[in-house]
Design an enzyme around this catalytic site. Structure first.
Site, mmCIF file in Angstrom:
data_model
loop_
_atom_site.group_PDB
_atom_site.id
_atom_site.type_symbol
_atom_site.label_atom_id
_atom_site.label_comp_id
_atom_site.label_asym_id
_atom_site.label_seq_id
_atom_site.Cartn_x
_atom_site.Cartn_y
_atom_site.Cartn_z
ATOM 1 N N SER A 187 0.774 -1.202 0.094
ATOM 2 C CA SER A 187 0.198 0.017 -0.050
ATOM 3 C C SER A 187 0.893 1.452 0.316
ATOM 4 O O SER A 187 1.911 1.397 -0.560
ATOM 5 C CB SER A 187 -0.751 0.372 1.470
ATOM 6 O OG SER A 187 -2.305 1.027 1.052
ATOM 7 N N ASP A 293 -9.311 -5.639 -6.212
ATOM 8 C CA ASP A 293 -7.982 -4.428 -5.010
ATOM 9 C C ASP A 293 -9.122 -3.251 -5.431
ATOM 10 O O ASP A 293 -8.505 -2.630 -6.126
ATOM 11 C CB ASP A 293 -6.940 -4.200 -5.257
ATOM 12 C CG ASP A 293 -6.368 -3.407 -4.247
ATOM 13 O OD1 ASP A 293 -7.636 -2.615 -3.361
ATOM 14 O OD2 ASP A 293 -5.032 -3.105 -3.519
ATOM 15 N N HIS A 324 -7.074 -5.773 -1.332
ATOM 16 C CA HIS A 324 -5.817 -4.901 -0.901
ATOM 17 C C HIS A 324 -5.375 -5.870 0.411
ATOM 18 O O HIS A 324 -5.230 -5.625 1.912
ATOM 19 C CB HIS A 324 -6.283 -3.377 -0.321
ATOM 20 C CG HIS A 324 -5.158 -2.725 0.028
ATOM 21 N ND1 HIS A 324 -4.404 -2.767 -0.621
ATOM 22 C CD2 HIS A 324 -4.695 -2.125 0.526
ATOM 23 C CE1 HIS A 324 -3.821 -1.903 -1.080
ATOM 24 N NE2 HIS A 324 -3.766 -1.416 0.575
#
Length: 638
Positions: A187, A293, A324
């Site tokens: 991320s 995601d 994610h």
């Protein structure tokens, strides 16, 4: 100590391991983890982001094996630069850094330290500027963020100054480092790895971005359409240390002012666009992304991958069915093995052949993986499909023949509905979408890469948002990416990945696939604000009744539509929970004769022709709605 001597020093390990019969082909856990050196260093970034009259120092927590230093040998570095070490935590268990009473680091989040330190690596965790114990201000992927991490790479290579304390003058040198650095992170952390690689900093040998951003504009907007969530100033406020919130108000105002929610491209976004500097990347790239995601969408991976393709960058990719999610939590044993071999090759120099192995691992069903020598496969070619009228309004066909002149479909934007609502009723006349489907396929049809959909539309009001989604119409068992675990379920028992101490065990909760049975799967999406049809620099009001042409970019994917299923293209307005609605709710008329979708079929147009050759164009469409997964609510980037 003969057992220690089994692990050869980098970078000489490669030639020695390759040349010596019987030498190990991988780094081994021969060093003591509980005796490892644990220390904190503050590195000078050269930037005074908080305006206090002195250069910001970022906190760097280091854990490294003691034995090589005692022998005068150096070690390579695995590095994760993050804003989350104190506010939010890392990994599936939201681990945070911890310190003893003297401020020495105790817990290093995640398993990197537990696994790699005994194998002769240092693990370096960097607090980005303005977070945890660092000076400066968070600027959400901008100059300060990237400089925070780049300065540490420079320090590890002897090009930047480090200090033993936050304010003192006692120098700290990385004389234990070979200078070979691999950056990793999920991320935001992986995004920083992308950004630092785009500076071309010497010493950064490889990056492993997991669910990472390649251009921050595309995190907050989709071709001018605001995506659900707040702006970068809110994220900065979330991750900044309490002290930074007081001294960084000017930076937060600049973030808010530079990122208006009207979707216009501004200089702030240019600074945070790593794609434009892809030519500077010299590090190898092992990218990981969840194809479902909906936080950091696969557009980020696809455009980064494409930008690197012409630069001679050695690349590898894993694409999962999850959202994610870190690969440690959806394919743990295989992931740790793959990452170990990757770092051994690029940081220690082992000739283990990892760079000659298949480029891509793709998850086809929960826990079922295939590989490709090259990704996208060399046989992939864009193929133009066209929407055409069908048996009822809004229920059209998708094929290679263009619609007759004057053919149109219309829909009225309904911001309450989402892609699952549209797909479940694709075979019905409904007011909020226009759907176009192939007949049932007679052979599997694989799409690999990014798609585009070109539309000429006429709105009835002065604003309009558009969505285009690709759907696999047919039953499947998939990862439940819409659930809280985004495709994984966390279990109570633990497995251990390396050595541990009382304060840092190296044991983590086990996970398993969380699955759902569905009758349709949305596998690629694209959105746009029609007011930005002429470009992103400046959007504006539309003239009702006037036609506009726009091309929507759809997120990268790799999906097989099986024989017996149908491929659908759905065009609609606001995709609820994913895109903020326009200021009006227009009726939109689509000129079918001018519409086309460019889809990356493996095998190109011949593959499509083969998959539809014997289809009956008069097939009977299902009468009941097709269940699928509803997009999850927006989540914090982490």
């Amino acid at each position: 100590m003969t057992v220690v001597a089994l692990l050869l020093p980098a970078p000489l390990a490669a030639s020695a391991a390759a040349a010596s019969p019987g030498a190990p082909d991988e780094s081994r856990p021969v060093y003591s983890y509980d005796r490892a050196v644990r220390e904190s260093v503050w590195v000078d970034t050269g930037i005074d982001g908080d305006g206090d009259g002195r250069a910001d120092r970022v906190a760097v927590d280091v854990v490294r094996p003691r034995e090589p230093a005692e022998q005068g040998r150096r070690v390579p570095v695995v590095m994760d630069a993050s804003p989350y070490y104190s506010c939010c935590g890392r990994g599936n268990e939201s681990q945070k850094k911890t310190y003893d009473a003297q401020g020495n680091p105790v817990q290093f989040p995640l398993y990197y330290d537990n696994f790699f330190v005994p194998r002769g690596y240092a693990v370096v965790l960097v607090d980005l500027a303005g977070t945890n114990r660092s000076d400066g201000c968070v600027d959400i992927g901008g100059r300060s963020d990237i400089a925070s991490a780049k300065a540490v790479v420079d320090w590890l290579n002897g090009r930047a100054r480090g200090y033993a304390s936050r304010t003192g003058r006692a120098a700290a040198r990385a004389d234990w480092s070979t200078g070979a650095v691999g950056m990793i992170g999920k991320s935001y952390d992986g995004t920083i790895a992308n950004g630092v690689a785009a500076t071309g900093v010497p010493g950064l040998r490889t990056i492993v971005p997991i669910g990472a951003i390649s251009s921050w504009y595309d995190y907050y907007f989709a071709q001018g359409a605001a995506l659900f969530g707040s702006g970068p100033d809110a994220l900065a406020d979330r991750v900044e240390s309490p002290a930074a919130r007081g001294r960084c108000q000017a930076v937060q105002r600049a973030l808010a002012d530079g990122a208006p929610r009207n979707g216009d491209w501004t200089p702030l976004w240019s600074e945070r666009d790593y794609l434009k500097d892809a030519r500077k990347v010299r590090a190898s790239v092992f990218a990981v992304h969840g194809m479902q995601d909906l936080n950091v969408r696969t557009k980020h991976f696809g455009q980064w991958w494409d930008a690197l393709a012409g630069q001679g960058v050695e690349r590898k990719v894993w694409l999962s069915q999850a959202g994610h999610v870190d690969p440690f939590d959806f394919r743990r044993e295989s992931w740790v093995t793959a990452l170990h071999r990757w770092f051994d090759h690029y940081l220690m120099g082992y000739d283990n052949g990892v760079e000659r192995e298949p480029m891509a691992d793709i998850e086809r069903a929960p826990g079922q993986w295939t590989t490709d020598r090259v990704w996208p496969p060399r046989a992939t070619a864009p193929t133009t499909l066209r929407p055409a009228p069908g048996p009822a309004p809004g229920v059209g066909s998708l094929g290679t023949r263009a619609a007759p002149a004057g053919a149109v479909e219309s829909f009225t934007d309904d911001p309450r509905l989402d892609e699952s609502d549209w797909a479940s009723r694709v075979d019905e006349t409904t007011p909020a979408k226009a759907g176009f489907t192939t007949p049932p396929l007679t052979a599997d049809l694989r799409l690999s890469g990014s798609s585009t959909v070109r539309l000429t539309v006429t709105p009835s009001t002065a604003s309009a948002h558009l969505s285009a989604v690709l759907v696999d119409l047919g039953p499947a068992v998939i990862r439940d990416y819409a659930a809280s675990g985004e495709g994984i379920r966390t279990l109570a028992d633990r497995t251990c990945w390396g050595s541990g101490t009382t304060g840092d065990s190296g044991c983590f909760q086990r996970t398993e696939a969380d699955t759902a049975s569905v009758a349709h799967t949305v596998f690629s999406r694209g959105w746009a604000d029609l007011g930005h049809h002429a470009g992103l620099s400046h959007g504006g009001p539309l003239t009702p009744g006037r036609p506009y042409t726009i091309t929507l970019g759809l997120a990268a994917t790799d999906h097989v539509v099986p024989a017996g299923h149908r491929l659908a293209l759905i065009v609609a307005g606001t995709d609820a929970r994913l895109v903020e609605p326009a200021s009006t709710t227009p009726r939109v008329t689509v000129d079918l004769a001018g519409g086309e979708a460019s889809l990356p079929f493996v095998g190109g147009s011949r593959a499509f022709a083969r998959a539809t050759r014997h289809s009956d164009p008069a097939y009977e469409r299902p009468g009941a709605p097709l269940n699928g997964l509803r997009p999850p609510a927006p989540a914090l980037l982490r």
